[in-house]
Design an enzyme around this catalytic site. Structure first.
Site, PDB file in Angstrom:
ATOM      1  CB  SER A  26      -7.739 -16.900 -13.134  1.00  0.00           C
ATOM      2  OG  SER A  26      -8.914 -17.427 -13.849  1.00  0.00           O
ATOM      3  CG  ASN A 113     -12.398 -11.339 -23.680  1.00  0.00           C
ATOM      4  OD1 ASN A 113     -12.026 -12.094 -22.967  1.00  0.00           O
ATOM      5  ND2 ASN A 113     -11.976 -11.085 -25.021  1.00  0.00           N
ATOM      6  CB  THR A 158      -0.772  22.542  15.336  1.00  0.00           C
ATOM      7  OG1 THR A 158      -0.343  23.251  15.849  1.00  0.00           O
ATOM      8  CG2 THR A 158      -2.242  22.794  15.046  1.00  0.00           C
ATOM      9  CG  HIS A 159       3.380  21.893  13.908  1.00  0.00           C
ATOM     10  ND1 HIS A 159       3.999  21.737  12.688  1.00  0.00           N
ATOM     11  CD2 HIS A 159       2.820  23.069  14.245  1.00  0.00           C
ATOM     12  CE1 HIS A 159       3.478  22.712  11.978  1.00  0.00           C
ATOM     13  NE2 HIS A 159       2.808  23.453  12.978  1.00  0.00           N
ATOM     14  CB  SER A 280       4.124  -8.718  25.692  1.00  0.00           C
ATOM     15  OG  SER A 280       5.423  -9.203  25.799  1.00  0.00           O
ATOM     16  CE  LYS A 286       4.669  -3.419  25.620  1.00  0.00           C
ATOM     17  NZ  LYS A 286       5.081  -2.099  25.411  1.00  0.00           N
ATOM     18  CG  ASN A 288       1.244  -4.786  23.142  1.00  0.00           C
ATOM     19  OD1 ASN A 288       1.909  -3.841  23.914  1.00  0.00           O
ATOM     20  ND2 ASN A 288       2.010  -5.875  23.195  1.00  0.00           N
ATOM     21  CE1 TYR A 320      -9.719  -9.757 -20.118  1.00  0.00           C
ATOM     22  CE2 TYR A 320      -8.423 -11.113 -21.752  1.00  0.00           C
ATOM     23  CZ  TYR A 320      -8.842 -11.062 -20.329  1.00  0.00           C
ATOM     24  OH  TYR A 320      -8.475 -11.885 -19.360  1.00  0.00           O
ATOM     25  CD  GLN A 325      -6.335 -15.115 -15.471  1.00  0.00           C
ATOM     26  OE1 GLN A 325      -7.353 -15.647 -16.273  1.00  0.00           O
ATOM     27  NE2 GLN A 325      -5.320 -16.018 -15.266  1.00  0.00           N
ATOM     28  CE  LYS A 328     -11.298 -12.141 -12.812  1.00  0.00           C
ATOM     29  NZ  LYS A 328     -10.024 -11.475 -13.747  1.00  0.00           N
TER      30      LYS A 328
END
Ligand code: ARG
Length: 461
Positions: A26, A113, A158-159, A280, A286, A288, A320, A325, A328
């Site tokens: 790791s 650990n 709303t909606h 673009s 454009k 964006n 443990y 591991q 992370k």
């Protein structure tokens, strides 16, 4: 012990398979914990010396070696190797190479650990503090904009349909509140992150007369993990951090979505600063909104990390297991992603330019003050349900005439109710509508300014 052997390979009859070595290592990602690993080791070594489990001479050698390793890591000259598996064994191996025998004594009364759980908590605690600051600065920028545009009328939806007029300031304050709750959650979580696992050793504690309180004090922990099995095995602190982060990202994604909508030519409610947009490669016209789109998109990653950690923990027997591991990378990425998003959103929000004319025009497109007319009739003595019916008929008329309700002349309105008279003037304008909502939490410009002041005070605490 052959040179490349692991510190734990004494009981094995053959060297570990190359694939297994790579599979189980790791170091490539947990080296990020190095600074905290060293801090934890120093506190542990000092405690051991304080309790005469380690000699003063050994302690000095360990301190000297770890200081040197810290410099090497800082300078980028430290040689990480997957032969040494993880951050802990990499550092220990280097320490032994630098100072010899005393380096081998450091691991007394400790296990990887409890060590890794300690490192991760120290690391996360620092990140939490940084994220708190980022949240605050986004809130401050939202507050500045809310104050500047406390009286700027826009449609509330709303909606996703025009519902009632609100002010832009009020709308932005909604996000300040969401982020405030996120900050509260973060502070709550910090308390539970900030407890010391060290002393739990592998799982059962240690036979040495250790002083956990001293280690906790030296590392700034507010308390101890009270059970050694729990200390080394649970990752709920990481899970609840990811839950916080996922929720904060969900909040950011809502603002992101609104920015995308508002910046689109169909809405035209805001102009995003050019330096926060991209073009673009094929369509020259454009501009964006890539930044808010990416924030919206990255929300999925963080929600995913929460799911990953929950699933990682589910069904793990005490204590443990190597599964842990895997905690992370999701946690690291959740932190990085949230920080990146907050750091880019704060300046974007600071430079947002609302387009008042477009917002006002849209407010006048959906009979947004229909409720205000109903409220007016109620004030004249009509029951709300009846008023609702009267206004609905007036709206139908406005639709037929292809104008906004607010544009119907008084003579027309009176056809629906005799109670409507000249004092209706102002009530049906968007400005009149927002100004009337003067209670705490309402959208009146005066209230928005008061809410900004209250929110600023909260931030200063
Ligand atoms: N690299 C390990 C982890 O991240 C450290 C603890 C390993 N302990 C063990 N007994 N294998 O969890």
């Amino acid at each position: 012990m052959p040179k490349k052997a692991k510190p734990w390979s004494g009981r094995f009859e053959e060297p570990v398979d190359e694939r297994v070595k790579r599979f189980t290592a790791s170091a490539s990602f947990d080296k990020r914990l190095a600074k905290y690993d060293i801090e934890g080791s120093l506190a542990h070594a000092r405690m051991l010396a304080g309790r005469r489990i380690l000699s003063r001479r050994d302690l000095r050698a360990i301190e000297r070696g770890l200081a040197r390793i810290r410099r090497e890591i800082g300078a980028g000259t430290f040689r990480w190797s997957i032969d040494a598996e993880d951050v802990h064994l990499n550092i220990e191996r280097r320490l032994v190479a630098l100072v010899g025998e005393p380096g081998k004594r450091l691991h007394t009364a400790r296990s990887r650990n409890d060590q890794v759980a300690t490192d991760l908590r120290l690391w996360l605690r620092e990140e939490i503090d940084g994220i708190g600051v980022l949240l605050e600065s986004l809130q401050r920028n939202l507050l500045d904009q809310a104050e500047r545009h406390a009286a700027l009328v826009m449609p509330g939806f709303t909606h996703l349909q025009v519902a009632q007029p609100v002010t832009f300031g009020h709308h932005l304050l909604a996000y300040v509140e969401m982020l405030e709750r996120d900050r509260e959650r973060l502070l709550e979580i910090r308390k539970r992150v900030n407890r010391l696992p060290l002393g739990a050793a592998a799982l059962a504690g240690t036979s040495f007369p250790i002083d956990r309180e001293r280690v906790a004090r030296e590392l700034g922990f507010e308390g101890l993990c009270e059970n050694s099995l729990d200390a080394v095995s649970d990752r709920d602190f990481a899970i609840e951090f990811c839950a916080f982060a996922a929720l904060a990202m969900v909040h950011l994604s809502r603002l992101a979505e609104e920015l995308v909508l508002w910046a689109s030519p169909r809405f035209g409610f805001v102009r995003l600063p050019d330096r926060f947009c991209t073009g673009s490669s094929i369509m020259p016209q454009k501009k964006n909104p890539d930044v808010p789109e990416l924030v919206r998109g990255k929300t999925g990653r963080v929600v995913g990390h929460l799911m990953a950690l929950l699933t990682l923990m589910k069904g793990q027997p005490l204590a443990y297991n190597k599964d842990n591991q895997e905690d992370k990378e999701p946690l690291f990425d959740a932190v990085d992603t949230l920080k990146d998003c907050l750091a880019v959103f704060a300046p974007l929000v600071a430079d947002l330019e609302p387009v008042a004319a477009a917002m006002r025009a849209a407010t006048l497109e959906g009979h947004a003050t229909a409720t205000d007319l109903a409220d007016y009739l109620v004030r004249k003595g009509m029951a709300f349900r009846d008023a609702h019916g009267v206004v609905a008929r007036a709206v139908r008329e406005a639709e037929r005439a292809r104008v906004d309700l607010a544009a119907l002349p008084l003579s027309q309105l009176r056809k629906f109710s005799e109670k409507i008279s000249a004092d209706i003037k102002g009530t049906l304008s968007p400005e009149g509508s927002v100004a009337a909502r003067r209670h705490r939490g309402g959208t009146a410009p005066s209230e928005v300014r008061r809410a900004v002041a209250r929110a600023r005070k909260r931030l200063r605490r």
